[in-house]
Design an enzyme around this catalytic site. Structure first.
Site: not given
Ligand code: EPZ
Length: 422
Positions: A22-23, A117, A122, A306, A398
């Protein structure tokens, strides 16, 4: 309301085939916009996020031809707008990848800000920092949307303060059509980042270092057609591995890349399960009491966030006291309320949870707070004695293709019911 109804206590056995990731696919489908010719993508999972992504592509004017359930051909040459459909985009957080793709393709994108979420704030600040570093202007516009614009994207060096999958993906998408070299430092290393880089390189991009914390992207003037197959879903595979352990079963999880599962496999073995790795499958068995262990979720190759709710269910059934520290999200423990209603003993304190093992879980009517929390409810229902009903299953649908059919084939007594009809 549509629900899953599970009569638990059945040992799972047999084989399950894992679908495309998915991701990875939610990043690769928007990435097809960057090509100057049609692309064919195989092994796409038949899940709601894919359906939403394909509708978004069509809403931009791209031609989308569904060859079969798992194969799609996308012709991006007919795209006629840079404004993403509002309702569709708000229904899926990953729609923000269309910003990087449209910015790279035509220098402009207008996309609604993604929803939050259940597991806390986020933000997108790192995504926007990356776009600005490439020379784009970012303007908030009415209706809670953002407009990102640039006459000519220029490569740059970008350091990500926090390891972010989304920011790494979005910057890659914009940088691949920028002038010159972009270097992303402290980049995410997840398998889906490597899959996206491989897809873009298949169409002629020049991306090196994906899978490490420094990714170098030399912008390309032209990107030709690509024929690509999505990697198997690491988290779906880990979820079925956890189901095998939770039910003391014996399951062959096929169509996986064992290397992507290393941190999950290591923890299951530490808990007393038996995992045999093959070229493209893992066999998971468990017929002894589970042992406690501690989990800290980290960016890849650490234990994936995840998989945190799913492994928590196993720790509820392990002998002794276990600790989980959630290292990525500020609050990803809401599902523990539902597990405690099934007889689990979990105490949450900020970003850590203390789990005292119990003999068994009891069936209950529970809700899914998000995609992986819902998967945890399914695992708990499979392990619990009695009939568990799970609602809000749209979250689960999803990210898990045909979860009912796959589980029935493993011997589970699970069905999809609609109690409005009953
Ligand atoms: C991706 O989300 C995944 N979603 C999430 O999977 C997964 O939990 C996450 O990566 C971590 O591996 C998809 O790939 C579609 P991040 P993403 O940006 O990209 C902070 C699932 O269940 N951050 O890696 O949104 C954020 O708050 C989903 O499949 C900032 O501070 O996650 C978090 O603490 C749920 N500023 C950390 O980074 C930003 O601009 C990691 O978030 C972006 C993120």
């Amino acid at each position: 309301m549509r629900k899953y109804r599970i009569n638990g206590g059945v040992r799972l056995s047999g084989a399950v085939d894992i679908s495309g990731a998915k991701n990875a696919v939610v990043a690769i489908l928007p990435a097809a916009l960057l090509a100057d010719e049609p692309c064919r993508i195989e092994n796409i999972p038949n899940i709601k996020d894919v359906a939403t992504s394909l509708l978004l592509l069509e809403s931009l004017g791209a031609k989308v031809d569904r060859i079969n359930e798992h194969t799609v051909e996308i012709d991006p040459t007919t795209v006629n707008t840079c404004e993403v459909n509002d309702d569709l985009a708000r229904s899926m957080r990953a729609s923000y990848y269309f910003i990087g793709a449209l910015l790279g393709k035509s220098g402009r994108a207008r996309v609604p800000m993604p929803g939050g979420c259940w597991f806390g704030e986020r933000p997108m600040d790192l995504h926007l920092k990356g776009f600005r570093a490439l020379g784009a202007e970012v303007t908030p516009v009415e209706g809670d949307c953002i407009e990102v614009q640039s006459n000519q994207l220029m490569g740059n060096s970008i350091y990500l303060d926090t390891v972010s999958v989304g920011a790494t993906v979005n910057i890659m998408l914009a940088a691949v059509r920028a002038m010159g070299m972009t270097i992303i430092e402290n980049a995410a290393k997840e398998p889906h980042i490597v899959d996206l880089a491989n897809f873009l390189n298949t169409m002629g991009a020049d991306i090196r270092g994906a899978g490490t914390d420094v990714i170098k992207i030399r912008g390309s003037q032209y990107l030709h057609s690509a024929h690509y197959s999505i990697i198997p879903d690491q988290i779906e595979a880990g979820t079925y591995m956890a189901m095998a352990v939770a039910t003391k079963g014996d399951v062959l999880v096929r169509n996986v890349i064992p290397k992507h599962l290393e941190s999950i496999t290591a923890k299951l073995i530490e808990m007393g399960a038996w995992v045999e790795e093959m070229d493209d499958a893992v066999r998971v068995r468990c017929n002894t009491p589970l042992q406690r262990c501690n989990i800290k979720t980290m960016p890849h190759p650490g234990f994936p966030t995840d998989m945190q709710p799913q492994i928590a269910v196993l720790l509820c059934l392990a002998e002794g006291v276990s600790h989980i520290t959630e290292g990525i999200w500020e609050n990803r423990f809401r599902y523990t309320e539902e597990l405690n209603r099934m007889g689990a003993k979990i105490e949450v304190n900020g970003n850590s949870a203390t789990i005292t093992g119990v003999e068994k879980l009891s069936a209950a009517n529970v809700t899914s707070y998000d995609l992986r929390a819902g998967a945890a409810m399914v695992i708990a229902g499979l392990a619990a004695e009695g009939v568990t009903e799970i609602d809000n299953i749209r979250y689960i649908e999803r990210g898990y293709e045909n979860i009912v059919q796959k589980l029935v084939r493993l011997g589970a007594e699970i069905s999809l019911i609609d109690d409005d009809e009953e």
